[in-house]
Design an enzyme around this catalytic site. Sequence first.
Site, PDB file in Angstrom:
ATOM      1  N   HIS A  77      29.690  47.212  38.119  1.00 51.07           N
ATOM      2  CA  HIS A  77      30.544  47.502  39.281  1.00 51.07           C
ATOM      3  C   HIS A  77      31.940  47.848  38.750  1.00 51.07           C
ATOM      4  CE1 HIS A  77      32.062  43.473  38.531  1.00 51.07           C
ATOM      5  NE2 HIS A  77      30.830  42.991  38.644  1.00 51.07           N
ATOM      6  N   GLY A  86      34.594  46.194  38.594  1.00 48.44           N
ATOM      7  CA  GLY A  86      35.201  45.143  37.769  1.00 48.44           C
ATOM      8  C   GLY A  86      34.884  45.385  36.300  1.00 48.44           C
ATOM      9  N   HIS A  87      33.611  45.692  36.023  1.00 48.17           N
ATOM     10  CA  HIS A  87      33.217  46.000  34.642  1.00 48.17           C
ATOM     11  C   HIS A  87      33.940  47.273  34.153  1.00 48.17           C
ATOM     12  CE1 HIS A  87      29.296  43.912  35.949  1.00 48.17           C
ATOM     13  NE2 HIS A  87      29.728  43.175  34.958  1.00 48.17           N
ATOM     14  N   GLN A 117      38.947  37.567  34.289  1.00 46.56           N
ATOM     15  CA  GLN A 117      39.416  36.282  34.827  1.00 46.56           C
ATOM     16  C   GLN A 117      38.452  35.736  35.885  1.00 46.56           C
ATOM     17  OE1 GLN A 117      43.319  36.157  36.861  1.00 46.56           O
ATOM     18  NE2 GLN A 117      42.369  34.468  38.002  1.00 46.56           N
TER      19      GLN A 117
HETATM   20  P1  AMP Z   1      28.809  39.879  33.694  1.00 47.73           P
HETATM   21  O1  AMP Z   1      28.106  41.190  33.615  1.00 47.73           O
HETATM   22  O2  AMP Z   1      28.824  39.276  35.059  1.00 47.73           O
HETATM   23  O3  AMP Z   1      28.387  38.920  32.614  1.00 47.73           O
HETATM   24  O4  AMP Z   1      30.329  40.182  33.405  1.00 47.73           O
HETATM   25  C1  AMP Z   1      30.746  40.867  32.253  1.00 47.73           C
HETATM   26  C2  AMP Z   1      32.239  40.802  32.164  1.00 47.73           C
HETATM   27  O5  AMP Z   1      32.818  41.382  33.328  1.00 47.73           O
HETATM   28  C3  AMP Z   1      32.763  39.349  32.091  1.00 47.73           C
HETATM   29  O6  AMP Z   1      33.847  39.292  31.189  1.00 47.73           O
HETATM   30  C4  AMP Z   1      33.227  39.107  33.515  1.00 47.73           C
HETATM   31  O7  AMP Z   1      34.241  38.136  33.617  1.00 47.73           O
HETATM   32  C5  AMP Z   1      33.734  40.476  33.899  1.00 47.73           C
HETATM   33  N1  AMP Z   1      33.771  40.627  35.353  1.00 47.73           N
HETATM   34  C6  AMP Z   1      32.766  40.350  36.227  1.00 47.73           C
HETATM   35  N2  AMP Z   1      33.179  40.557  37.493  1.00 47.73           N
HETATM   36  C7  AMP Z   1      34.473  40.946  37.417  1.00 47.73           C
HETATM   37  C8  AMP Z   1      35.466  41.309  38.386  1.00 47.73           C
HETATM   38  N3  AMP Z   1      35.205  41.290  39.688  1.00 47.73           N
HETATM   39  N4  AMP Z   1      36.671  41.673  37.937  1.00 47.73           N
HETATM   40  C9  AMP Z   1      36.950  41.687  36.598  1.00 47.73           C
HETATM   41  N5  AMP Z   1      36.074  41.369  35.647  1.00 47.73           N
HETATM   42  C10 AMP Z   1      34.851  41.003  36.052  1.00 47.73           C
END
Ligand code: AMP
Length: 283
Positions: A34, A36-37, A150
């Site tokens: 998404h 965020g990533h 974060q």
């Molecule tokens: P994940 O795929 O959920 O393991 O997340 C991978 C990276 O993306 C991790 O460092 C998360 O903290 C970061 N991340 C996930 N969601 C968000 C978000 N909404 N905003 C910023 N970073 C995010």
Amino acid sequence: MLIFKTAKELQSYITELKKKRITIGFVPTMGALHYGHLKLIEQAQQQCNISVCSIFVNPTQFNNPADFEKYPRTIEKDIELLENQQLNILFLPTVAEIYPQGMQPTTPYNLGEVTHHLEGAFRPGHFEGVAQVVHTLLNIVQPHQLFMGQKDLQQVKVIQALIQKLNIDTQLIMCNTLRENSGLAMSSRNQRLNPQQLHESAIIYQALNYLVAAYQQNLPIPQSLKNATDMIQQTKQLEVEYLVIANANTLKPLQNWNEAPQIAACVAAYIGEVRLIDNVLIN
Ligand code: AMP
């Protein structure tokens, strides 16, 4: 965009880049990408010459097998998003590639207090699994900088502890949480929510903001937490697992606002079967 599926090939490619003094930024993910990533990748692109993203749904960090099974997997769409983002390198390993000797950790990481509270308490073994996979990925990618969100504040602190303990030559950069217009923190798990649940989950961020206001008005923490929990649970589908004011570095829950120099409000809540977490830094 180059796609590597084996650690060996990626490692030798990166070794060549590093000989040319090219800086490497790394964003590990579990996919179902998404914005965020993508924001983490954008930051890596701004700060480093070459950016690497990994997509690997790590079995060892899931304490609940059903959560692992149901974790969204959207690899084709992810690849398209990463190509549009002009990412340089995607690492797409299999479980056997990451754990050639099997998934049992050899020695525990014992990363201390930060692993004991909140997610550590409610998801036994979770941070051992996170440390195991991030350690393995850092050995393969050897990045100058590692970018993490974060959104998973405690995970950032755990990985900081890992980097310090093992003396890893990587700088960890924490990036802001990206949110939907409603305030809901973006998360791969949001893909499992129906429109009604997506709408209702926005109350989580409102409750966190209420706690920021409670801090500003110096309301006692126990009463503030009760009010914020009631706010969330007025939404019938939402069930709070924990809602705490914590030391933002150790994640230890606090009773008084002045017990730590940096504090955060942290929450985990279920909506149906889906578990969401979020946090805000308060001061
Ligand atoms: P994940 O795929 O959920 O393991 O997340 C991978 C990276 O993306 C991790 O460092 C998360 O903290 C970061 N991340 C996930 N969601 C968000 C978000 N909404 N905003 C910023 N970073 C995010």
